[in-house]
Design a protein around this motif. Structure first.
Motif, PDB file in Angstrom:
ATOM      1  N   TYR A   1       0.802  -1.237   0.000  1.00  0.00           N
ATOM      2  CA  TYR A   1       0.000   0.000   0.000  1.00  0.00           C
ATOM      3  C   TYR A   1       0.832   1.284   0.000  1.00  0.00           C
TER       4      TYR A   1
ATOM      5  N   ARG B   1       4.676  -3.630   5.673  1.00  0.00           N
ATOM      6  CA  ARG B   1       4.059  -2.477   5.018  1.00  0.00           C
ATOM      7  C   ARG B   1       4.853  -1.195   5.302  1.00  0.00           C
TER       8      ARG B   1
ATOM      9  N   LYS C   1       2.358   1.850  -3.382  1.00  0.00           N
ATOM     10  CA  LYS C   1       1.357   2.174  -4.411  1.00  0.00           C
ATOM     11  C   LYS C   1       0.979   3.641  -4.356  1.00  0.00           C
ATOM     12  N   ILE C   2       0.689   4.122  -3.135  1.00  0.00           N
ATOM     13  CA  ILE C   2       0.252   5.521  -3.056  1.00  0.00           C
ATOM     14  C   ILE C   2       1.412   6.496  -3.289  1.00  0.00           C
TER      15      ILE C   2
END
Lengths: 337, 233
Positions: A99, A147, A102-103
């Motif tokens: 995540y 993450r 990706k951002i």
């Protein structure tokens, strides 16, 4: 790198003041203190997740402007921030771990490579395509770590990163953090309940108790047992030290670590009666010149570090092997945990 | 007592048969319920997100109205739209009364508050952890919102299932606005009402069984589906 000046925040009967707090680039810091003392709140302020009611936070000498959302976002993206109990999303282990990348707009191939690498490092590579269902608490925590650790940031701020991890997990975490710090020069700020692993990283320690923040000097840290001798007064002892009195607003369990600021210790040639509760006889073992002061090592069961000025040394004509008394107040003794 | 047992055996005969009238009734019920649920979600879900995300005066009042309308009796909705759609009513010229369209309109209105209110409470219960976590990982405003929608998807789906169940089982709107016309607006519930009053227990029981079976099947698969993605045990 980060500088907090009286950053203050209050909510529902709780208030926290950072005082003056500085974090230097490339170092490791550990925030300690009892539950509910304000560690997470302080971390959130440092990590720009929470705007203080007053006071200031600056990064590289520039005060953070919470009104400029683009600048704030840029600053936030330089930090890989892990909330305590951060939420895992309804997605596969891989997608959860990916995540942050990706951002930040990384390409699919790069994301795949990095995520798979970190999952392997945390020994959960085999879980990549799994949904979260059936993961144990420890595995879930490794996913949260993946993450955050997959993000290539100059700063990692991790709130209880070792919560729920087994011994192996804590070892892996310490290894990775240590390598990020040594190889990439990453600044790491974290809180932890697992002292052994935490202190293996030899962090600077900052104590947060009841919303009060105080950096604890790394010198004169001793571990031993404590017994209550009066109201808010305790007596510390271990196999080498027979007694150091210290005060604490909190009940102390029998095992305790204490630290004494070298600047708070006064040296005397005689055993004088002063308001300082502690008076320990010892011998000067070593004298070292450091910028603007002299650093003495005094043996009194354990080795103590004491700072005095050149003038004092000359006046007292102290030399190696001179007998001295160390005087310090009970309030000069900080309880680490 | 015999008539109940006879009814049950007749019910199984019908369910196992290819009786076209029986299966037409079932299909119509399913079709109308799906259409009204879809319409109510297209209007209700965005409305719910708007009510949660946008802060404006009267927001809480609107949510309270929606909560109140959740328990509106079906016959009251029937009565309301009957008076609007009947020949003397304001929309009488459209000649919609006793058509499938009228049933869909009434049913959509009936479950719109269910969709809105349940979705609002679902989104609110998602709590701050979604946005806090995405912000902590560096999400901008749009990315935060997207993650929010994404995390809400199962909760919203559960709300729509509840709305479908309510509309599938209702009788007041279908009866008053559809008129229970054979092979046109006769649904499972209106048929049960009619057949029972005629003493035809077999058809009623058969339809009742199908009604329960459909509701059960939908809920069963939904549960299976969400469990696949349920977060850590």
């Amino acid at each position: 790198m980060f500088r907090l000046e009286n950053a203050q925040i209050s909510f529902s009967g709780f208030s926290l003041n950072s005082g003056l707090l500085e974090f230097e680039k490339g170092r490791i810091y550990c925030l300690t203190g009892p539950n509910g003392s304000g560690k997470s709140t302080l971390l959130k302020i440092i990590g720009l997740q929470l705007q203080p009611d007053s006071g200031s936070v600056s990064i590289e000498g520039r005060a953070v402007d919470y009104g400029k959302s683009e600048e704030l976002l840029k600053n936030r993206r330089n930090i890989s921030y892990m909330l305590q109990d951060s939420r895992l999303f309804y997605a596969s282990v891989f997608d959860n771990a990916a995540y942050g990348l990706k951002i930040r707009g990384l390409g699919a191939a790069e994301i795949k490579e990095k995520v798979n690498k970190i999952l392997k490092m945390l020994e959960i590579g085999h879980l990549a395509s799994r949904s979260l269902k059936g993961l144990s608490g420890g595995e879930a925590q490794r996913v949260r770590l993946a993450r955050n650790l997959v993000i290539d940031a100059p700063v990692y701020i991790l709130d209880e990163p070792s919560a729920g991890l087994d011994t192996r997990g804590r070892e892996l975490l310490a290894e990775i953090l240590s390598s990020y710090n040594k190889e990439k020069g990453a600044t790491i700020i974290f809180t932890s309940h697992h002292k052994e692993e935490a202190y293996r990283l030899s962090p600077e320690i900052i104590s947060v108790i009841d919303g009060k923040v105080s950096p604890i000097p790394r010198e004169n840290v001793f571990t031993g047992s404590a017994e209550k001798t009066g109201e808010k007064l305790y007596r510390f002892r271990n196999e080498n030290i027979s007694s150091i009195y210290f005060s604490s607003d909190h009940a102390i369990k029998d095992k305790v670590s204490i630290a004494i600021d070298p600047e708070e210790v006064i040296l005397s040639l005689t055993n004088v009666h002063t308001s300082a509760r502690n008076c320990l006889p010892g011998t000067v073992k070593n004298i070292k010149e450091i910028p603007s002061a002299l650093q003495l090592t005094v043996t009194a069961g354990e080795d103590f570090t004491v700072l005095i000025t050149k003038n004092s040394l000359e006046e007292m004509s102290l030399k190696e092997n001179s007998p001295v008394y160390m005087l310090f107040k009970a309030t000069a003794v900080k309880v680490i945990n | 007592m015999d008539y109940i047992l006879e009814g049950i055996s007749e019910a199984f005969r019908l369910i196992l048969s290819s009786d076209s009238e029986f299966w037409n009734i079932v299909w119509l019920s399913v079709k109308l319920s799906i259409i009204s649920t879809l319409l109510a979600s297209v209007i209700g879900v965005p409305a719910a997100f708007f009510l949660v995300i946008k802060k404006f005066r009267g927001r809480e009042f609107l949510i309270t109205v929606s909560n109140t309308l959740m328990s509106i009796p079906t016959v009251v909705v029937g009565l309301l739209f009957y008076s609007i759609l009947s020949r003397r009513g304001p929309a009488g010229d459209l000649a919609l009364l006793f058509t499938q369209t009228a049933v869909v309109i009434g049913q959509t209105f009936l479950i719109l508050p269910v969709v809105v209110s349940l979705t609002v409470s679902t989104i609110r219960s998602l709590d701050k952890s979604v946005s806090e976590t995405s912000v902590s990982l560096g999400a901008n405003k749009t990315q935060q919102l997207l993650m929010f929608f994404s995390e809400a998807r199962f909760g919203v789906a559960a709300c729509l299932i509840t709305a479908f169940s309510r509309v599938f089982a209702e009788v007041g709107v279908s009866m008053m606005l559809g008129g229970n016309i054979r092979n046109y607006t006769r649904t499972i519930t209106t048929a049960i009402a009619l057949e029972t009053s005629k003493g035809e227990f077999g058809l009623s029981i058969a339809l009742g069984i199908v009604l329960l079976a459909v509701a059960f099947t939908i809920n069963f698969f939904f549960l299976k589906f969400t469990k696949l993605y349920r977060t850590v045990d």
